[in-house]
Write a protein that holds these residues in place. Sequence first.
Motif, PDB file in Angstrom:
ATOM      1  N   GLY A  90     -38.307   4.028 -10.578  1.00 55.76           N
ATOM      2  CA  GLY A  90     -38.609   2.856  -9.762  1.00 55.76           C
ATOM      3  C   GLY A  90     -39.694   2.007 -10.395  1.00 55.76           C
ATOM      4  N   GLU A  91     -40.322   1.210  -9.546  1.00 59.84           N
ATOM      5  CA  GLU A  91     -41.289   0.225 -10.047  1.00 59.84           C
ATOM      6  C   GLU A  91     -42.713   0.788 -10.052  1.00 59.84           C
ATOM      7  OE1 GLU A  91     -40.545  -3.614  -8.299  1.00 59.84           O
ATOM      8  OE2 GLU A  91     -42.686  -4.030  -8.193  1.00 59.84           O
ATOM      9  N   GLY A  92     -43.188   1.118  -8.888  1.00 60.43           N
ATOM     10  CA  GLY A  92     -44.537   1.651  -8.785  1.00 60.43           C
ATOM     11  C   GLY A  92     -44.779   2.086  -7.359  1.00 60.43           C
ATOM     12  N   PRO A  93     -45.792   2.933  -7.133  1.00 58.97           N
ATOM     13  CA  PRO A  93     -46.052   3.419  -5.779  1.00 58.97           C
ATOM     14  C   PRO A  93     -46.440   2.279  -4.840  1.00 58.97           C
ATOM     15  CG  PRO A  93     -47.395   4.583  -7.424  1.00 58.97           C
ATOM     16  CD  PRO A  93     -46.731   3.447  -8.124  1.00 58.97           C
ATOM     17  N   GLY A  94     -46.023   2.408  -3.575  1.00 54.81           N
ATOM     18  CA  GLY A  94     -46.500   1.510  -2.533  1.00 54.81           C
ATOM     19  C   GLY A  94     -47.610   2.211  -1.756  1.00 54.81           C
ATOM     20  N   GLU A  97     -46.778   5.841  -0.748  1.00 55.96           N
ATOM     21  CA  GLU A  97     -46.704   6.709  -1.931  1.00 55.96           C
ATOM     22  C   GLU A  97     -48.112   6.985  -2.473  1.00 55.96           C
ATOM     23  OE1 GLU A  97     -44.808   3.963  -1.499  1.00 55.96           O
ATOM     24  OE2 GLU A  97     -42.879   4.954  -1.137  1.00 55.96           O
ATOM     25  N   PHE A 104     -41.393   6.978  -3.599  1.00 57.49           N
ATOM     26  CA  PHE A 104     -40.291   6.651  -2.674  1.00 57.49           C
ATOM     27  C   PHE A 104     -40.324   7.494  -1.397  1.00 57.49           C
ATOM     28  CE2 PHE A 104     -38.539   4.748  -6.568  1.00 57.49           C
ATOM     29  CZ  PHE A 104     -38.087   3.543  -6.060  1.00 57.49           C
ATOM     30  N   ASN A 131     -41.778   6.508 -11.576  1.00 55.56           N
ATOM     31  CA  ASN A 131     -41.984   5.056 -11.502  1.00 55.56           C
ATOM     32  C   ASN A 131     -42.428   4.516 -12.854  1.00 55.56           C
ATOM     33  OD1 ASN A 131     -41.495   4.056  -8.793  1.00 55.56           O
ATOM     34  ND2 ASN A 131     -43.198   5.354  -8.133  1.00 55.56           N
ATOM     35  N   HIS A 205     -33.084  -2.300  -6.986  1.00 55.44           N
ATOM     36  CA  HIS A 205     -34.136  -1.508  -6.367  1.00 55.44           C
ATOM     37  C   HIS A 205     -33.814  -1.351  -4.876  1.00 55.44           C
ATOM     38  CE1 HIS A 205     -38.030  -0.289  -4.846  1.00 55.44           C
ATOM     39  NE2 HIS A 205     -38.381  -0.024  -6.092  1.00 55.44           N
TER      40      HIS A 205
HETATM   41  N1  URA Z   1     -40.934   1.473  -4.708  1.00 56.76           N
HETATM   42  C1  URA Z   1     -40.961   1.973  -5.959  1.00 56.76           C
HETATM   43  O1  URA Z   1     -40.507   1.342  -6.912  1.00 56.76           O
HETATM   44  N2  URA Z   1     -41.478   3.172  -6.140  1.00 56.76           N
HETATM   45  C2  URA Z   1     -41.965   3.895  -5.152  1.00 56.76           C
HETATM   46  O2  URA Z   1     -42.420   5.004  -5.405  1.00 56.76           O
HETATM   47  C3  URA Z   1     -41.934   3.354  -3.858  1.00 56.76           C
HETATM   48  C4  URA Z   1     -41.411   2.137  -3.656  1.00 56.76           C
END
Ligand code: URA
Length: 236
Positions: A90-94, A97, A104, A131, A205
Amino acid sequence: MREMGLGPVWKLRAASAAQPLEEVAAPLPPAEAPALETVPAAGVATVHGAMNWDELAAAVAVCRQCPLCAARRQAVLGVGDVSADWLFVGEGPGAEEDQRGEPFVGQAGKLLDNMLAAIGLRRGEDVYIANAVKCRPPENRTPAAEETAACRPYLQRQIELMQPKLIVALGRPAAQTLLGTEVKIAAARGKLHDYRGIPLIVTYHPAYLLRTLPDKARAWEDLCFMKRTMAMQKGG
Ligand code: URA
């Protein structure tokens, strides 16, 4: 499909199921794929290149390679089976997370779990989820190119250690980080890409899919493509 909110109306056509990979696999043309400006410092990549999982986790936990470390509660390395055949990036923690230390786990995570279920997978069972950046971008903004570049050696090392049979890039930042090129999802999906000899598929995504319901049907096509690709990887 029901899990993804599509209803029981979609059928996998025999012709598309039998479509050979060569017909759907094509590299991005150079015009659409200019090289990214930012490349991680060689020294950083070299140090990570020798690390085992424990050393990598320890390095990520205290990483200060980019400004994202300033606002994070904790770095989020990834979750799942470290010898899995499937790797989802994925992209990165929100926010959730960042709090829980697992990728996620929010709304997008629920949809990702449903997408996994739709192709017979479960988080943690032959699946690893990571991520592109390990620290939460403030306000959940898209990570900057410098930030994904700084974090890329960690993801590279995760992939080297895992040796997955298939990588799935969820969204543009993940695809761009892994492919090292500018990516447009619409152009990149439905093709088989290559990450250092490992097949890579690009799809939407889950957070985008939550906002853009019509594209869930395309995501379903991507899931079917992933499943076929994995079957071929396993010689099936
Ligand atoms: N979206 C992401 O790309 N990664 C996550 O861990 C949570 C949301």
